[in-house]
Design an enzyme around this catalytic site. Structure first.
Site, PDB file in Angstrom:
ATOM      1  N   ASP A  69       0.828  -1.208   0.000  1.00 11.97           N
ATOM      2  CA  ASP A  69       0.000   0.000   0.000  1.00 11.97           C
ATOM      3  C   ASP A  69       0.860   1.255   0.000  1.00 11.97           C
ATOM      4  O   ASP A  69       1.882   1.320   0.701  1.00 11.97           O
ATOM      5  CB  ASP A  69      -0.912   0.036   1.236  1.00 11.97           C
ATOM      6  CG  ASP A  69      -1.857  -1.160   1.290  1.00 11.97           C
ATOM      7  OD1 ASP A  69      -1.992  -1.831   0.250  1.00 11.97           O
ATOM      8  OD2 ASP A  69      -2.449  -1.414   2.348  1.00 11.97           O
ATOM      9  N   LYS A 116      -7.163  10.788  10.245  1.00 11.66           N
ATOM     10  CA  LYS A 116      -6.614  10.304   8.978  1.00 11.66           C
ATOM     11  C   LYS A 116      -7.315  10.907   7.764  1.00 11.66           C
ATOM     12  O   LYS A 116      -6.677  11.433   6.845  1.00 11.66           O
ATOM     13  CB  LYS A 116      -6.699   8.776   8.923  1.00 11.66           C
ATOM     14  CG  LYS A 116      -6.175   8.188   7.610  1.00 11.66           C
ATOM     15  CD  LYS A 116      -6.219   6.670   7.606  1.00 11.66           C
ATOM     16  CE  LYS A 116      -5.730   6.123   6.275  1.00 11.66           C
ATOM     17  NZ  LYS A 116      -5.733   4.643   6.228  1.00 11.66           N
ATOM     18  N   ASP A 143      -4.592   2.438  -4.753  1.00 10.77           N
ATOM     19  CA  ASP A 143      -3.170   2.574  -4.442  1.00 10.77           C
ATOM     20  C   ASP A 143      -2.674   1.401  -3.592  1.00 10.77           C
ATOM     21  O   ASP A 143      -1.659   1.508  -2.913  1.00 10.77           O
ATOM     22  CB  ASP A 143      -2.886   3.894  -3.733  1.00 10.77           C
ATOM     23  CG  ASP A 143      -3.637   4.021  -2.412  1.00 10.77           C
ATOM     24  OD1 ASP A 143      -4.549   3.212  -2.178  1.00 10.77           O
ATOM     25  OD2 ASP A 143      -3.310   4.923  -1.615  1.00 10.77           O
TER      26      ASP A 143
END
Length: 1142
Positions: free
Chosen positions: A720, A789, A976
């Site tokens: 990742d 986040k 991603d």
């Protein structure tokens, strides 16, 4: 016998002999034998005759004419292939059952119990209720255990189970012919539905139940009765309409909005039209914010579009459009991943496309007007004939009173101040729907495939074999389709198509070990992690004793009661969603399956099957393995351990520390693998528990094997990116500080920007705690990286205070340790702290974001020179009211750019233009994507930075996929997050870095700026549009006259942006990772929208900005801002960063 020349009729034995003759002497058998004076019928003609004479195919294959099991098996396969070709799924089922009774081959589902489906509760629990004198309930007791769900399976799950049952039966008779099984899999949902309802109706008749008694409130039976009535009504109405249209055509009274409907209505049989209408309306139940109903305009469009889609699907089947062979791919085909191979690939695609293209009109899209008219005709017919019988007892006489009532009725509702036409369900139907939801019925065409997807030959030809699929998910933008088609026809999308082919050709299979655990948990009906219980188990909030006189307590109670009701309603839908995954996984046990992919308008790839794929939740990912295994090797074993640590949540330590973490927990890992439910359940504490369990099982199997390094592992292992959007920004700007924060630069330990910000916020809260701040006390010690986040990630996408507050509020609610009624105020306090902590952390990214935003705003305000000249040449329309300048209507320029792979990206944000259409139900306003309209400059500007970055990460993923395939690596991705075998991680890591360096070594921003200068070379921007804070820094000295610049400086700078709307657009673009095909939101709006307040100016009275700058324009390319200065970070340094992707 068939021709009636003989006195005897053919029997099952006759057909068996004829079929055996064909099997022995058909032209494909060697040596071929010619039988004179005898006609050898093929299986299709024999099956057709069997059906016409009502001879059961199962009796034919069981006949004594077939003396060996092999002959009977061949006969079953031959008839099954013929049945699939003829679209007779019921015959395939019958033959599958016959085959299962007679063959000795192992069945993958033999020892797999069925998944207990979601049930709607039947009957009431016996309870004792204690009440106060005023009638309020004080206590409820029951001697019975919690109710066990029983009763009928909801319609949507029953349809899915029935369809998947056909898949399972087909595997028994067509185990080797995957293409025919795939064709059966893509059979129409309407064929399955009509068989289901017809079967139930016949069952009731066989049981002798009267038509209006026991089953009168059964939803499926109602639907069958409506279907029979509607079928006859549609047939009659089409005949009447045809006569009327002939008369109108003779009188030549056709108006502009009149469209002949009979040519469209006669494309499908009345039976199919009836089923489509009923199912589509039932699917829309509760949509668009309408309780127990739907918006009229949306319903009419949905029915019209469904008719169009079904017709095109039928035409695809009739034309047998490009069905690939089931033979495995030749090894020499790998050479397409060379420069010469790509040219050959393009030539192959062009030739194949020309071969399959058909000049008939059915390939073109219907207009919105036709869809609405077709939908209106069918919905109006349904509302006329669909009825339900409702009964009630008179409280005085105890007499039962029955009444036939319409199942649907038309009404109006107000939403946000607008009057909307709605179609409402009869309360009796709505009650059944609330317990038996149909809104998410799974379309069988959107299941995984059994064969490799059809290679993408053009923008609308690839993926599923028999169902039309598009390579891009259009947001109802005709412009996007035109750009994509032009690029496809020019051969500029070969890399994109090849990338989609690579992603779609990755084989998958179901992880049987994990599936057994999931099925056991599911069938228990208990709450387990994120799997909700079969019966909601959350207690209802207690009613406070002081509620009547304490308003605050009352508000808190009502808020909690509302949340509890919403959670209770969501429990059922969540169970249904998981039920889909379990049912699909069970049906595909033992099979290799494939997931066809397409892209959204930004180029991000998504699997088309929406329910069970690797892009889904943790449960979906835990159920999937690669279809092929690969030896671990020493490095692969190490990566498997690192992967397990990542899934357990220990992902911010060094690699060696992660491996050591696994060694310390080997006992827990072995216990999880051996006793997942009976043991200590260590795996359930992981961030991704089901994936963690799958990895525990795989690691144990490897360590238990004689040679762990030689163990064949099929588990996908992930790599990742670290806040991938910021990684691209740092590489674009050469930002050394930003690169260090997101692991582009080499370091001994991985950087974690989210934890960094969370610690800064916690320090600020500790300072406030010294002043005894209320929210500091509430939030102290609760600021985890998860809370901040999303806000940190979207900062560079333009998130504002309002967006940050909403994001943090959701995270605080999920934590569960902050009172729900305090979350909003606490999130407001926390959002300020988070945004303050971020500060100049991403300064380089902010500069690029500002440049992208300004470019997009200027482009959205610009007008092509030829259109501008035409606007000034058109004569002015005389009107008493002061009208806006004609050139304003020409501001239609959207932001368009091309990715390095050649994919054109077109932002779809335009002002919605609605057209009024008269229908039998009401006047509706529809938005037609084909009608030119001005752009929404605000949305174009705010969405451009995140959309551009997403197009870059999509490009990086595609480049990595292509290179991995050329090196023979299995590859899958979730944006991603890149997946491959554990033994291939080192090789894939090298590819990831090489493709990232290649992408960012090409001066991406410089290329974008040059493309803008070429694409918009002759575009003009009105000077009057260059107002507002975002335009202050533009260098206009060389582009505009001094006196005009003076006027612009005198204008009072108003902030044209609406922060709430702009930030919501940026978030939509930044977080749109669960993209689904969008539908047209057409509303029947009657009232006008509130008028906007006019802005004030400091100019002298009698002279407005528009008047003084009227007709004055500057060249767009002259005022585009210069590129931000690039830093000194060298992107090649990521080769040394082991934590770049990890």
């Amino acid at each position: 016998m068939e021709g009636g020349h003989e006195r005897v009729q053919p029997t099952a034995n006759t057909y068996a002999i004829m079929l055996r003759t064909w099997l022995r002497f058909n032209p494909d058998v060697e040596p071929s034998v010619h039988i004179s004076a005898t006609e050898v019928h093929d299986p299709m003609s024999l099956l057709r005759n069997m059906i016409s004479r009502q001879v059961a195919p199962a009796m034919v294959v069981a006949d004594r004419a077939f003396v060996t099991n092999d002959e009977a098996t061949e006969a079953i396969k031959a008839l099954s292939r013929a049945a699939v070709q003829m679209g007779l799924s019921s015959v395939v089922n019958e033959l599958g059952l016959a085959d299962s009774l007679g063959r000795q081959v192992d069945d993958p589902l033999e020892d797999v119990p069925e998944a207990i489906p979601v049930m709607r509760p039947k009957g009431a629990q016996s309870v004792d209720v204690e009440r106060k004198e005023d009638g309020s309930i004080t206590h409820i007791t029951s001697d019975q255990p919690a109710p066990v769900p029983e009763g009928d399976i909801p319609f949507n799950l029953e349809t899915l189970r029935r369809h998947l049952g056909e898949v399972i039966l087909a595997r028994r008779v067509l185990s080797e012919d995957l293409v025919l099984r795939q064709r059966l899999l893509e059979q129409s949902v309407y064929n399955v539905a009509v068989e289901r309802m017809k079967h139930q109706s016949e069952l009731f008749d066989q049981l002798g139940l009267p038509s209006k008694s026991l089953h009168s409130t059964d939803l499926r039976t109602w639907m069958w009765q409506w279907h029979l009535k509607l079928q006859a009504r549609v047939e009659a109405e089409i005949a009447n309409l045809e006569v009327e249209e002939r008369v109108i055509a003779r009188l030549k009274k056709k108006t502009k909005d009149e469209a002949q409907l009979t040519p469209f209505l006669k494309l499908l049989k009345p039976e199919k039209l009836s089923l489509i209408t009923i199912l589509e309306l039932m699917h829309l139940h509760g949509s668009g914010g309408v309780q127990d109903g739907m918006k009229t305009a949306r319903a009419l469009l949905a029915v019209g579009r469904a008719v169009e889609s079904e017709y095109k699907a039928e035409m695809c089947k009739k034309n047998n459009m490009s069905v690939p062979s089931s033979n495995p791919t030749r090894s020499g085909d790998q050479n397409v991943f060379t420069n010469l191979g790509y040219r050959d690939l393009h030539a192959h695609r062009v030739a194949a496309r020309k071969y399959i293209e058909d000049a008939e009109e059915w390939t073109s899209d219907w207009s919105q007007l036709v869809r609405v008219k077709v939908g209106s005709f069918l919905v109006d017919c349904l509302m006329d004939v669909a009825t339900v019988q409702r009964s009630v007892r008179d409280p005085r006489t105890d007499e039962k009173i029955s009444e036939e009532q319409p199942a649907f009725f038309h009404s109006y509702e107000y939403q946000r101040g607008h009057k909307l036409g709605v179609i409402k369900f009869n309360p009796a139907v709505a009650e059944r729907m609330s317990k038996d939801p149909i809104a998410e019925t799974l379309h069988p065409r959107h299941l995984p495939m059994l064969v490799k997807p059809k290679p993408w030959l053009s923008y609308n030809n690839g993926g599923y074999l028999y169902s039309r699929t598009w390579a891009m998910r259009f947001k109802e933008s005709r412009e996007q389709e035109l750009y994509l088609r032009h690029a496809s026809d020019g051969g500029r999308l070969e890399l994109v198509f090849a990338g989609l082919d690579v992603l779609g050709s990755t084989p998958w299979r179901i992880n049987r070990n994990v599936f057994d655990v999931v099925l056991k948990v599911w069938n228990s009906g208990e709450r387990f992690g994120k799997i909700p219980p079969a019966v909601p188990d959350e207690p209802e909030p207690e009613r406070p004793p002081n509620m009547e006189f304490d308003n605050k307590a009352k508000m808190v109670y009502l808020d909690r009661q509302k949340s509890w009701m919403q959670a209770k309603a969501a429990n059922h839908s969540d169970r249904c969603s998981i039920n889909y995954k379990v049912e699909i996984a069970r049906a595909f046990l033992g099979d290799t399956m494939y997931l066809p992919h397409n892209v959204d308008f930004r180029g991000r790839a998504y699997p088309i099957p929406p329910h069970l794929s690797h892009i889904g939740d943790d449960l979906s990912r835990g159920l999937l393995l690669f279809g092929e295994s690969k030896q671990l090797g020493e490095r692969g074993l190490r990566w498997l351990k690192i992967h397990l640590a990542n899934l357990a949540g220990y992902d911010k330590a060094s690699f060696d520390e992660r491996v050591e973490f696994v060694h310390q927990h080997l006992e827990d890992i072995f216990d999880s693998a051996e006793h997942p439910l009976e043991g200590r359940r260590w795996w359930t504490k992981a961030d991704d528990p089901w994936q963690c369990l799958a990895t525990c099982m795989e690691l144990k199997a490897a360590l238990d094997s004689p040679d762990p390094a030689a163990y064949e592992c099929a588990l996908p292992v992930h790599q990742d990116g670290t806040c991938n959007g910021l990684q691209h920004y740092a590489a674009l700007g050469g930002d050394a500080a930003g690169a260090a924060q997101v692991n582009l630069a080499a370091a001994d330990r991985p950087s974690d920007v989210y934890t960094y910000v969370a610690k800064m916020v916690e320090e600020l809260i500790q300072r406030d705690l010294e002043d005894n701040h209320e929210f500091a006390k509430l939030l102290a010690g609760k600021i985890s990286r998860k809370v901040v986040k999303q806000t940190v990630m979207t900062t560079v996408y333009g998130v504002t205070f309002i967006g940050a507050r909403d994001q943090i509020e959701r995270q605080l609610k999920d934590r569960g340790d902050v009172p729900p009624e305090m979350c909003w105020l606490a999130a407001s306090y926390l959002a300020k702290k988070v945004l303050l902590s971020i500060g100049d952390l991403f300064k380089g990214a902010k500069e690029i974001q500002t440049w992208l935003n300004t470019c997009a705003r200027l482009i959205a305000k610009s007008i092509p020179q030829d259109r501008l000249m035409q606007a000034f040449e058109e004569p002015a329309v005389k009107s008493k009211r002061k009208s806006a300048p004609r050139w304003r209507k020409e501001q239609m320029t959207t932001v368009v750019w091309t990715t390095p792979l050649g994919l054109p990206i077109v932002q779809p944000y335009r002002a919605v233009k609605r057209k009024q259409v008269m229908t039998a139900l009401q006047t509706v306003f529809i938005s037609d994507p084909n009608v030119p309209s001005t752009v929404n400059a605000q949305k174009q500007a705010s969405a451009f930075p995140p959309n551009f970055i997403h197009s870059l990460d999509a490009t990086h993923m595609m480049l990595t996929a292509l290179e991995c395939r050329s090196q023979g690596l299995a590859f899958a991705s979730v944006h991603d997050s890149y997946w491959t075998h554990a033994g291939s991680i080192d090789q894939m890591n090298a590819v990831i870095r090489e493709t990232f360096i290649a992408l960012h070594s090409s001066d991406v921003l410089g290329g974008l700026a040059q493309e803008f200068r070429e694409r918009y070379a002759d575009y003009k921007v009105p000077l009057v549009a260059l107002q507002g804070a975002s335009m202050r820094k533009l260098n206009l000295d060389a582009a505009a006259a001094p006196e005009d610049l003076k006027v612009l400086k005198e204008v009072l700078t108003d902030d044209p942006e609406n922060p709430e709307e702009e930030e919501s657009v940026a978030l939509e673009a930044a977080e749109d990772d669960e993209e689904i095909d969008s539908e047209i939101e057409a509303e029947a709006e009657v009232e006008e929208k509130p008028k906007k307040r006019k802005r004030k100016s400091r100019l002298p009275e009698g002279a407005t900005v528009e008047e003084r700058l009227a007709g004055k324009f500057v060249n767009l390319v002259d005022i585009l801002p210069p590129l931000p200065e690039k830093g000194k970070f060298d992107v090649k340094a990521i080769k040394e960063s082991q934590y770049f992707f990890s």
